[in-house]
Design a protein around this motif. Structure first.
Motif: not given
Length: 80
Positions: A27-53
């Motif tokens: 992802c391009t920045n922290e906010n983008n990564a956090l939003m993408r992780a939340e979207k993956m969880m809401m859309n059931n595309r993942a059972v878990g997500v970690e956001v790492v810098r």
């Protein structure tokens, strides 16, 4: 030396009942990564997500320890 910061959204899925790494998303920045992780969880595309810098200087071969910004859902244990 030029330091670069990478933001990685690491999803996990279940394969035959086992937690498995899915394809990471850079992802391009922290906010983008956090939003993408939340979207993956809401859309059931993942059972878990970690956001790492991670900060690195690839030319020098220097890499910082990954900094976990968020852990959502089922992710591997953090025994490190």
């Amino acid at each position: 030396m030029v330091n670069t910061t990478k933001y990685i959204c690491q999803p996990y899925k279940l394969v035959k009942g086992r937690l498995t790494v899915d394809t990471p998303v850079f992802c391009t920045n922290e906010n983008n990564a956090l939003m993408r992780a939340e979207k993956m969880m809401m859309n059931n595309r993942a059972v878990g997500v970690e956001v790492v810098r991670q900060v690195s200087d690839p030319d020098a071969g220097d890499y910082s320890e990954p900094e976990f910004l968020a852990r959502l859902g089922r992710v591997p244990s953090s025994d490190y």
